[in-house]
Design an enzyme around this catalytic site. Structure first.
Site, PDB file in Angstrom:
ATOM      1  NE  ARG A 227      -4.181  -1.779   1.833  1.00 11.31           N
ATOM      2  CZ  ARG A 227      -4.946  -2.355   2.738  1.00 11.31           C
ATOM      3  NH1 ARG A 227      -4.664  -2.222   4.013  1.00 11.31           N
ATOM      4  NH2 ARG A 227      -5.995  -3.057   2.380  1.00 11.31           N
TER       5      ARG A 227
ATOM      6  CE  LYS B   4     -20.065 -17.920   5.144  1.00 13.92           C
ATOM      7  NZ  LYS B   4     -20.233 -17.198   6.398  1.00 13.92           N
TER       8      LYS B   4
ATOM      9  N   GLY C 118     -12.842  -4.320   0.178  1.00 15.08           N
ATOM     10  CA  GLY C 118     -14.270  -4.087   0.389  1.00 15.08           C
ATOM     11  C   GLY C 118     -14.811  -2.943  -0.459  1.00 15.08           C
TER      12      GLY C 118
HETATM   13  P1  AMP Z   1     -14.267 -15.123  -0.444  1.00 17.97           P
HETATM   14  O1  AMP Z   1     -13.634 -14.273   0.605  1.00 17.97           O
HETATM   15  O2  AMP Z   1     -15.761 -15.228  -0.331  1.00 17.97           O
HETATM   16  O3  AMP Z   1     -13.799 -14.797  -1.824  1.00 17.97           O
HETATM   17  O4  AMP Z   1     -13.796 -16.624  -0.115  1.00 17.97           O
HETATM   18  C1  AMP Z   1     -12.472 -17.025  -0.229  1.00 17.97           C
HETATM   19  C2  AMP Z   1     -12.291 -18.318   0.498  1.00 17.97           C
HETATM   20  O5  AMP Z   1     -13.125 -19.309  -0.065  1.00 17.97           O
HETATM   21  C3  AMP Z   1     -10.880 -18.850   0.396  1.00 17.97           C
HETATM   22  O6  AMP Z   1     -10.281 -18.821   1.658  1.00 17.97           O
HETATM   23  C4  AMP Z   1     -11.072 -20.284  -0.089  1.00 17.97           C
HETATM   24  O7  AMP Z   1     -10.300 -21.209   0.606  1.00 17.97           O
HETATM   25  C5  AMP Z   1     -12.528 -20.540   0.179  1.00 17.97           C
HETATM   26  N1  AMP Z   1     -13.052 -21.594  -0.709  1.00 17.97           N
HETATM   27  C6  AMP Z   1     -12.948 -21.673  -2.041  1.00 17.97           C
HETATM   28  N2  AMP Z   1     -13.492 -22.804  -2.494  1.00 17.97           N
HETATM   29  C7  AMP Z   1     -13.956 -23.482  -1.427  1.00 17.97           C
HETATM   30  C8  AMP Z   1     -14.601 -24.740  -1.249  1.00 17.97           C
HETATM   31  N3  AMP Z   1     -14.887 -25.520  -2.289  1.00 17.97           N
HETATM   32  N4  AMP Z   1     -14.913 -25.110   0.000  1.00 17.97           N
HETATM   33  C9  AMP Z   1     -14.634 -24.322   1.056  1.00 17.97           C
HETATM   34  N5  AMP Z   1     -14.018 -23.125   0.955  1.00 17.97           N
HETATM   35  C10 AMP Z   1     -13.684 -22.709  -0.264  1.00 17.97           C
END
Ligand code: AMP
Length: 395
Positions: A35, A198, A377
């Site tokens: 940063r 999610k 974010g």
């Molecule tokens: P996000 O912050 O929503 O982009 O989520 C990122 C996280 O999702 C990472 O830490 C990944 O390890 C997790 N992730 C990706 N694919 C999977 C999966 N099939 N099962 C569980 N966690 C996952």
């Protein structure tokens, strides 16, 4: 929107909101200077135009309490090293001492003010606090895209005290321009790869993006909610049961708007959430009851490769699997390779939002895509189509 290039800065004190919210180790040394490094061109541009940079930032969450662990004094050495300039530091961000230091800055000097969040008035967006901050400069520049989604005193409120002399710094301008390339002036086909954990955190992005897309590739943990919504068996895979209906609605809306949706065909499964879990591959909708899907499989990759490589605009948000586990990182790595190939062939590719940025860094592929957003974010809210207070204040 005005940028730094539109303002006369000769002899002026240029108050810059930067994002120096960097990680520190126990000895209070900067462990990741991304940063600070990103802001150096803005600081240099100000100095080349004859301005005197006065920098303000937050660091961590001191919650209105003066705490040496969160002092911006810790970034001074790094800032001197990266800028090659003398950096002066004042132990407050408002008041006589700060204002007088800003007025005494020499030609080749930078002033760093103490952590804004030593005052709760910063996060409260307090107008009087913003006015007192404004006394440190003749011109105001916002270069902290990462906090543009917050209506804080130093990011949004302060601009009203500089009605004619407010502009975006180079980081802020680059973020807005590059996200704009995805949201507005698109070369088709436009493809979004959305993954991560999610569905619930991606709904607004999907809804805002769908009307602009030709292809939507869904991967990562969130894909299993979609697969279950379509009647598939997903075993112990990550799922948000309260979003099954939402997932169906998203698929319906995409279909209605002529977007090609690619859900994983096959899945790399494990018997536990661990790198050394027992691996197996199955149809993504036929996962054994005691297994969980942790990555997209080879058939999926074969299907999405030509889609990505044939795209002209690509947005990537969220990993395709648990890329932190070496044994389940293949899908994310391959997706990054396809994006790099498309970019080589002239596509514009933007990687934005937390963990896909981490993935690109892990694979050392920052230079193989067109733009890696540092916005976190703020970038997500921008993609969701929301108006960010820090950007609104600059207009
Ligand atoms: P996000 O912050 O929503 O982009 O989520 C990122 C996280 O999702 C990472 O830490 C990944 O390890 C997790 N992730 C990706 N694919 C999977 C999966 N099939 N099962 C569980 N966690 C996952």
């Amino acid at each position: 929107m005005k940028t730094i290039n539109d303002l006369k800065l000769e002899g002026k004190r240029v108050l810059v909101r930067v994002d120096f919210n960097v990680p520190l180790n126990k000895s209070l040394e900067v462990t990741d200077d991304t940063r600070i490094r990103a802001t150096i061109p803005t600081i240099k541009a100000i100095m080349e135009k004859g301005g005197h940079p006065v920098l303000m930032s937050h660091l961590g969450r001191p919650d209105g309490i003066r705490n040496p662990e969160f002092s911006l004094k810790s970034v001074v050495a790094k800032l001197e090293e990266l800028s090659g300039k003398k950096v002066k530091f004042v132990e407050d961000c408002i008041g006589e001492e700060a204002v007088s230091a800003s007025k005494q800055l020499g030609n080749d000097e930078i002033l760093m003010l103490e952590n804004l969040r030593f005052y709760n008035e910063e996060t409260d967006g307090d107008e009087e606090f913003a006015r007192r901050l404004s006394e440190n400069g003749d011109v105001y520049i916002n270069d902290a895209f990462g906090t543009a989604h917050r209506a804080h005193a130093s990011t949004a409120i302060i601009a009203r005290f500089f009605p004619k002399s407010t502009a975006a710094g180079l980081v802020m301008a680059a973020e807005i321009e590059n996200v704009g390339k995805v949201l507005e002036q698109q070369a088709h086909p436009v493809t979004a790869l959305v993954g991560g954990a999610k569905v619930s955190s991606k709904i607004d992005i999907l809804q805002n993006l769908i009307p602009k897309l030709d292809n939507l590739i869904i991967g990562g943990g969130m894909a299993y909610t979609f697969i279950k919504a379509k009647g598939g068996s997903i075993g112990k895979s990550l799922v948000e049961d309260s979003y099954l209906e939402t997932a169906r609605e998203i698929l319906k809306s995409a279909e209605k708007q002529g977007v090609n949706v690619y859900l994983p065909k096959d899945s790399v499964n494990s018997d536990e959430f661990a790198n050394d879990g027992k691996r197996s591959i199955s149809d993504a909708g036929a996962i054994d009851d005691n297994l969980m899907g942790l990555d997209v499989g080879p058939e999926t990759l074969e299907e999405i490769k030509p889609v990505i490589e044939g795209s002209k605009t690509i947005l990537w948000n969220g990993p395709m699997g648990v890329f932190e586990f070496e044994n389940f990182s293949n899908g994310t790595k391959k997706a990054a390779d396809y994006i790099a190939e498309a970019t080589k062939n002239g596509a514009f590719s933007l990687v934005g939002g937390g963990d896909s940025v981490a993935a690109v860094k892990k694979f050392n592929m920052q230079d193989d895509v067109s733009y890696v957003s540092t916005g976190g974010g703020a970038m997500l809210e921008y993609l969701e189509g929301k108006e960010l207070p820090g950007i609104k204040a600059l207009n």
